[in-house]
Design an enzyme around this catalytic site. Structure first.
Site, short mmCIF file in Angstrom:
data_model
loop_
_atom_site.label_atom_id
_atom_site.label_comp_id
_atom_site.label_asym_id
_atom_site.label_seq_id
_atom_site.Cartn_x
_atom_site.Cartn_y
_atom_site.Cartn_z
N GLY A 149 4.26 -2.17 7.35
CA GLY A 149 5.51 -1.62 7.88
C GLY A 149 5.27 -0.85 9.17
N ARG A 150 6.19 0.04 9.45
CA ARG A 150 6.11 0.83 10.68
C ARG A 150 5.01 1.89 10.53
NH1 ARG A 150 8.11 5.24 13.00
NH2 ARG A 150 8.99 5.07 15.09
N ASP A 151 4.17 2.02 11.55
CA ASP A 151 3.10 3.03 11.60
C ASP A 151 2.25 3.04 10.32
OD1 ASP A 151 1.60 4.97 12.88
OD2 ASP A 151 2.84 6.63 12.18
N HIS A 152 1.81 1.87 9.89
CA HIS A 152 0.99 1.74 8.68
C HIS A 152 -0.30 2.56 8.84
CE1 HIS A 152 -0.40 -0.63 5.10
NE2 HIS A 152 -1.58 -0.25 5.58
N ALA A 153 -0.58 3.41 7.85
CA ALA A 153 -1.82 4.21 7.82
C ALA A 153 -2.01 5.10 9.03
CB ALA A 153 -3.05 3.32 7.62
N HIS B 186 11.13 5.22 -2.29
CA HIS B 186 12.57 5.38 -2.16
C HIS B 186 13.19 4.01 -1.88
CE1 HIS B 186 11.98 9.63 -2.49
NE2 HIS B 186 11.12 9.62 -1.48
N GLN C 62 0.86 -1.19 0.00
CA GLN C 62 0.00 0.00 0.00
C GLN C 62 0.89 1.23 0.00
OE1 GLN C 62 -3.44 0.84 0.82
NE2 GLN C 62 -2.98 2.96 1.31
N THR C 63 0.65 2.17 -0.89
CA THR C 63 1.44 3.41 -0.82
C THR C 63 0.64 4.62 -1.24
OG1 THR C 63 3.50 4.50 -1.45
CG2 THR C 63 2.45 3.17 -3.14
N ARG C 64 1.02 5.75 -0.68
CA ARG C 64 0.48 7.03 -1.13
C ARG C 64 1.64 7.99 -1.39
NH1 ARG C 64 -0.80 6.80 4.63
NH2 ARG C 64 0.06 8.61 5.72
N HIS D 27 11.42 1.71 0.64
CA HIS D 27 10.19 1.05 0.15
C HIS D 27 10.52 -0.05 -0.87
CE1 HIS D 27 9.23 5.40 0.97
NE2 HIS D 27 8.52 4.78 1.89
#
Ligand SMILES: [Zn+2]
Length: 389
Positions: free
Chosen positions: A292-296, A204, A198-200, A207
């Site tokens: 990952g860390r702190d997703h959403a 880099h 998932q990305t917004r 990711h």
């Protein structure tokens, strides 16, 4: 033949978009109905229902589902669901509508008719309850909480028929894949274990590394972008797509990545949102979701691993798509390579990290971004965008 995870809820995919051949007549009929204007979040939810990403829902939730989902993460029928999907209206608008009426759902910004709701229920909610349960806070500086607090006083519920997907199919063309289409693509490639990323944001090195860890243990990665409304200052989808494609073309084995996008709007609900991201990916045919860390998350509202830990609270059979839990990723000078907190024994001084704010400064100036942080092909796309601002 490749076996994919089944759609959520035990049945077939349930896209609520009317067949193309029926839309013109249905739109003409809808034009004669009373109109209810939707907020951008509600529009994005309607599009998600239309494409089948919210299978097995048949429309906007009634009170029993709203309460069950908020408090116990369950629909009234016991099926797992972590975030209410509801439609609200002002008391005035709702007062003029009777149970059993069909109403036209319109885009509150453009006025376009997007679908028809058959009103089965009208109810008021305890907004603080929803926020406390779902967002773990009632602080209105949280953007998801703010939207709940600002929504109309009455929820309208019932089955919907979706008559338009707005600008998405035209704007995003091959990037805009419906669950039926992503499933067909996975099967065509012989994939059964698929990891969704998932990305917004543009991707880099950190990711890229996350995606590559996923490819090591699955058949391929589905880079799945948020195409709905974003926070001010976020990079537009088309720039992001080009930056991500530059990374895929230059640094991934052909045939291991599919890039796509979907019309969700972020709620920034941290752990609960990670769960709905996994549920949605199950409908798209993905067996795994990279968490990952702190997703959403947003700000400091959630602990760094809350969105990973919440998966351990689910009951057996709640969800078929499982999280690939990965810590923070970075380039470490001492390791001389990409690593995570789990694999690198060195300290923060050896790790190359650049804050979002500093990145924007560097991209809008002539500053060199280290190749350990971002690929030059990606930087070129982003610099081109920032120089035009
Ligand atoms: Zn290290």
């Amino acid at each position: 033949m490749a076996e994919l995870v089944p759609p959520h809820g035990g049945g077939d995919l349930k896209p609520l978009l009317a067949p193309a051949g029926e839309r013109a007549d249905a739109l003409a009929y809808a034009a004669s109905l009373r109109q209810v204007a939707l907020t951008s979040r509600e529009v994005s939810d309607l599009f998600m229902l239309g494409m089948g990403a919210y299978t097995p829902l048949s429309g906007f939730m009634g009170e029993a589902d709203w309460r069950g989902v908020s408090v116990d993460m369950k629909l009234e029928n016991g099926v797992f669901w972590p975030i209410p999907i509801t439609l609200s209206a002002s008391a005035d608008v709702a007062g003029a509508i009777s149970i059993g009426d069909s109403v036209a759902l319109t885009d509150g910004e453009s006025g376009e008719v997007l679908g028809v709701l058959e009103v089965a229920e009208k109810y008021a909610i305890d907004k603080a309850l929803e926020c406390t349960q779902v967002y773990r806070t009632t602080d209105q500086s949280h953007p998801g909480v703010q939207k709940v607090m600002e929504q109309g006083e009455v929820n309208l519920a019932g089955p919907v028929v979706v008559l338009s997907e707005g600008h998405f199919p035209e704007t995003y063309k091959e990037l805009y894949l419906r669950p039926e289409q992503s499933r067909a693509m996975f099967i065509e490639r012989g994939w059964s274990r698929v990891a969704a990323f998932q990305t917004r944001n543009p991707m880099h090195r950190s990711h890229e590394y996350l995606a590559k860890i996923a490819i090591e243990v699955t058949d391929g990665v589905f880079i799945h972008q948020v195409l709905g409304a974003l926070k001010p200052g976020d990079i537009p989808a088309e720039v992001r797509t080009n930056a991500i494609q530059a990374m895929i073309d230059n640094y991934f084995v052909p045939g291991t990545v599919i890039q796509a996008g979907y019309p969700i709007e972020m709620r920034y609900g941290g752990p609960r949102e990670a769960l709905i991201h996994a549920l949605i990916r199950q409908n798209f045919g993905c067996s795994h979701l990279i968490v990952g860390r702190d997703h959403a998350g947003v700000g400091d509202f959630y602990g760094p691993y809350d969105a990973q830990d919440i998966f351990d609270e689910l009951w057996d059979g709640a969800l078929r798509t499982v999280p690939l839990k990965i810590g923070i990723t970075f380039f470490c000078r001492k390791c001389d390579g990409m690593a995570t907190e789990k694999t690198c024994p060195h300290g923060p001084d050896d790790r190359i990290t650049i804050s979002g704010t500093r990145q924007r400064e560097m991209l809008s100036s002539d500053a060199d971004i280290p190749t350990e942080f971002s690929r030059p092909e990606v930087v070129a796309v982003l610099k081109d965008y920032y120089s035009g601002l």
